[in-house]
Design an enzyme around this catalytic site. Structure first.
Site, PDB file in Angstrom:
ATOM      1  CD  GLU A 152      -2.766   1.270   0.072  1.00 21.99           C
ATOM      2  OE1 GLU A 152      -3.593   0.388  -0.099  1.00 21.99           O
ATOM      3  OE2 GLU A 152      -2.637   2.229  -0.720  1.00 21.99           O
ATOM      4  N   GLY A 209      11.405  17.541   3.565  1.00 18.24           N
ATOM      5  CA  GLY A 209      11.575  16.086   3.570  1.00 18.24           C
ATOM      6  C   GLY A 209      10.721  15.347   2.550  1.00 18.24           C
ATOM      7  CD  GLU A 212      12.139   9.474  -3.672  1.00 15.54           C
ATOM      8  OE1 GLU A 212      12.803   8.449  -3.506  1.00 15.54           O
ATOM      9  OE2 GLU A 212      11.060   9.670  -3.084  1.00 15.54           O
ATOM     10  CE  LYS A 227       5.578   7.734  -5.197  1.00 13.71           C
ATOM     11  NZ  LYS A 227       5.610   9.166  -4.856  1.00 13.71           N
ATOM     12  N   GLY A 324       5.547  11.217   4.150  1.00 16.35           N
ATOM     13  CA  GLY A 324       5.553  11.602   5.570  1.00 16.35           C
ATOM     14  C   GLY A 324       5.769  10.398   6.456  1.00 16.35           C
TER      15      GLY A 324
HETATM   16  N1  HSE Z   1       9.655  11.943  -3.230  1.00 13.05           N
HETATM   17  C1  HSE Z   1       8.349  11.376  -3.112  1.00 13.05           C
HETATM   18  C2  HSE Z   1       7.327  12.484  -3.392  1.00 13.05           C
HETATM   19  C3  HSE Z   1       8.181  10.803  -1.739  1.00 13.05           C
HETATM   20  O1  HSE Z   1       7.713  13.655  -3.469  1.00 13.05           O
HETATM   21  O2  HSE Z   1       6.167  12.174  -3.568  1.00 13.05           O
HETATM   22  C4  HSE Z   1       7.045   9.844  -1.592  1.00 13.05           C
HETATM   23  O3  HSE Z   1       7.140   8.748  -2.450  1.00 13.05           O
END
Ligand code: HSE
Length: 344
Positions: A152, A209, A212, A227, A324
Site C-alpha cells: 500500500e 523532507g 527523494e 509509482k 511523511g
Molecule cells: N519523493 C516522493 C514524493 C516521496 O515527493 O512524492 C514519496 O514517495
C-alpha cells in the site's frame, strides 16, 4: 485475537513512524481489531541490529534512537545480525521491508523480500524499487508459500489508493487512472504559482523532507513513473516496466508558462496517467495544463490525488498525503489489518 511478530528491516523515517504509531495506538488496535503487534527484531545498517523474541517496547526503541542515535545499546538477546539473517532466523511472522529505495536494481530490498517470502513470512513494504521492478515475480513467490505481500505505502503513502483500487474499484472496471502521485513536484508547481522561483521551491521541498535523496528522481518524473508502473501492474493486470512509461518531468516548465496558464484560468500539474487500450496499457508522466474545474487542478502543495475512471462508477477521486513519517508508517498497519481480516 491474532498477534504478529514483526521484524523491521530499515529503521529510518518510515520505520520510526510505524514504531510511533504502535507506541501510541497498540491498545486501540487491540480493542478495535483484535490485533496485536510485537516488534521482535530491527535491523538497520546505520543504527544497528537487535533481536528479542519477547518483543521490544516501540517507545523504548524510539527513545534510544532519539537520545543515542543507535539501537546498539537497547537491551536485547541478540545483536549484530545482518538483514538476511534477521529475516531468516528470527521467529517472526511478518517482515517489514523499509531499506532505501533503488529504482534501478530494486536491491537490497528484492533480496530481502524474496528471503522473507521463501521463509514463509508475510512482507509489508513501502519501498517502490522492488515493487516497480519485480511485483509479479514476488507475488508468485508469496502465493507459492501461502503468504502475502502488502504494498500500500508504495503509492500515496498511507492514503489507501492501491487498496481502494484493488478491493473496491477493480470490479467496476478501471479503464483509466490519472494522478498527482509525486508530492515534491506538486509542491514546487504550487509554490511557483505563488510566485517563488523554481530553485527556492525545490529547496523548500527538500527541507520539508518530501524530495527523494536525489531530487532528479522527483523533478524528472522517475518517482512518478515508478509509482505508475506499480499502479498498472497491481490494478490493471499489466506487466510493464519503467522503460514502457513515456516520461517528461517539470524542469522544462518556466515561470512564464505558469503565469500564462494562471491568466487563462488554468494550472500546470505533473500528471501520471494510465489508459487501457486494445493493445495494452499506455503509461505516461508529463506536465499537463488543466482547467480549474478539473478534480486534480485544486490539489495543492505536497498533497497527492488519484482519479480512477471506471466503467460502472465513472470517476472516483481520492485525495490525501503522499509522503511523511506517520502517513507512510500507517500504510504498514493498513496492510497488516487487511492481511488479518482475510484470516477471519
Ligand atoms: N519523493 C516522493 C514524493 C516521496 O515527493 O512524492 C514519496 O514517495
Amino acid at each position: 485475537m491474532h498477534e504478529y511478530r514483526m521484524a523491521i528491516i530499515g529503521f529510518g523515517n518510515v520505520g520510526q513512524g510505524l514504531a510511533q504509531i504502535l507506541a501510541e495506538r497498540s491498545e486501540l488496535i487491540r480493542k478495535e481489531f483484535g490485533l496485536g503487534v510485537r516488534i521482535v527484531a530491527v535491523s538497520d545498517v546505520k543504527l544497528g541490529s537487535i533481536y528479542q523474541p519477547q518483543g521490544f517496547d516501540p517507545a523504548v526503541l524510539l527513545a534510544y534512537v532519539g537520545a543515542r542515535g543507535t539501537l546498539a545499546e537497547v537491551p536485547a538477546k541478540v545483536r549484530g545480525w545482518d538483514s538476511l539473517r534477521t529475516i531468516r532466523e528470527t521467529e517472526s511472522d511478518v517482515v517489514v521491508e523499509l531499506s532505501p529505495t533503488d529504482l534501478k536494481t530494486g536491491e537490497p530490498a528484492v533480496g530481502h523480500i524474496r528471503a522473507a517470502l521463501e521463509s514463509g513470512k508475510h512482507v509489508l513494504t513501502t519501498n517502490k524499487g522492488p515493487i516497480a521492478l519485480q511485483y509479479r515475480a514476488l507475488k508468485k513467490i508469496a502465493e507459492a508459500h501461502g503468504v502475502e505481500i502488502g504494498v500500500e505505502g508504495t503509492v500515496m503513502s498511507g492514503t489507501p489508493a492501491l487498496r481502494m483500487g484493488m478491493e473496491y474499484l477493480k470490479g467496476a472496471g478501471i479503464v483509466r487512472i490519472q494522478g498527482i502521485i509525486n508530492g515534491t513536484t506538486n509542491y514546487i508547481l504550487t509554490r511557483m504559482q505563488d510566485g517563488k522561483p523554481y530553485i527556492e521551491a525545490l529547496a523548500e521541498a527538500q527541507a520539508k523532507g518530501y524530495a527523494e535523496a536525489d531530487p532528479i528522481g522527483d523533478v524528472e518524473g522517475y518517482d512518478a513513473a515508478g509509482k505508475l508502473v506499480i499502479l498498472a501492474n497491481v490494478l490493471m493486470d499489466a506487466s510493464i516496466g519503467l522503460i514502457d512509461v513515456e516520461r517528461e518531468g517539470i524542469t522544462g516548465l518556466m515561470r512564464e508558462d505558469i503565469c500564462e496558464a494562471e491568466e487563462g484560468g488554468d494550472v500546470w500539474k505533473l500528471i501520471a496517467g494510465l489508459e487501457r487500450k486494445p493493445d495494452g496499457v499506455k503509461a505516461r508522466v508529463r506536465p499537463e495544463r488543466l482547467p480549474r474545474s478539473h478534480p486534480l487542478a485544486s490539489v495543492r502543495g505536497a498533497t497527492n490525488a488519484i482519479t480512477y475512471t471506471t466503467e460502472l462508477l465513472g470517476d472516483v477521486t481520492l485525495i490525501g498525503p503522499g509522503a511523511g513519517r506517520l502517513e507512510t508508517g500507517y500504510a504498514i498497519l493498513c496492510d497488516l489489518l487487511a492481511i488479518d481480516r482475510r484470516k477471519v
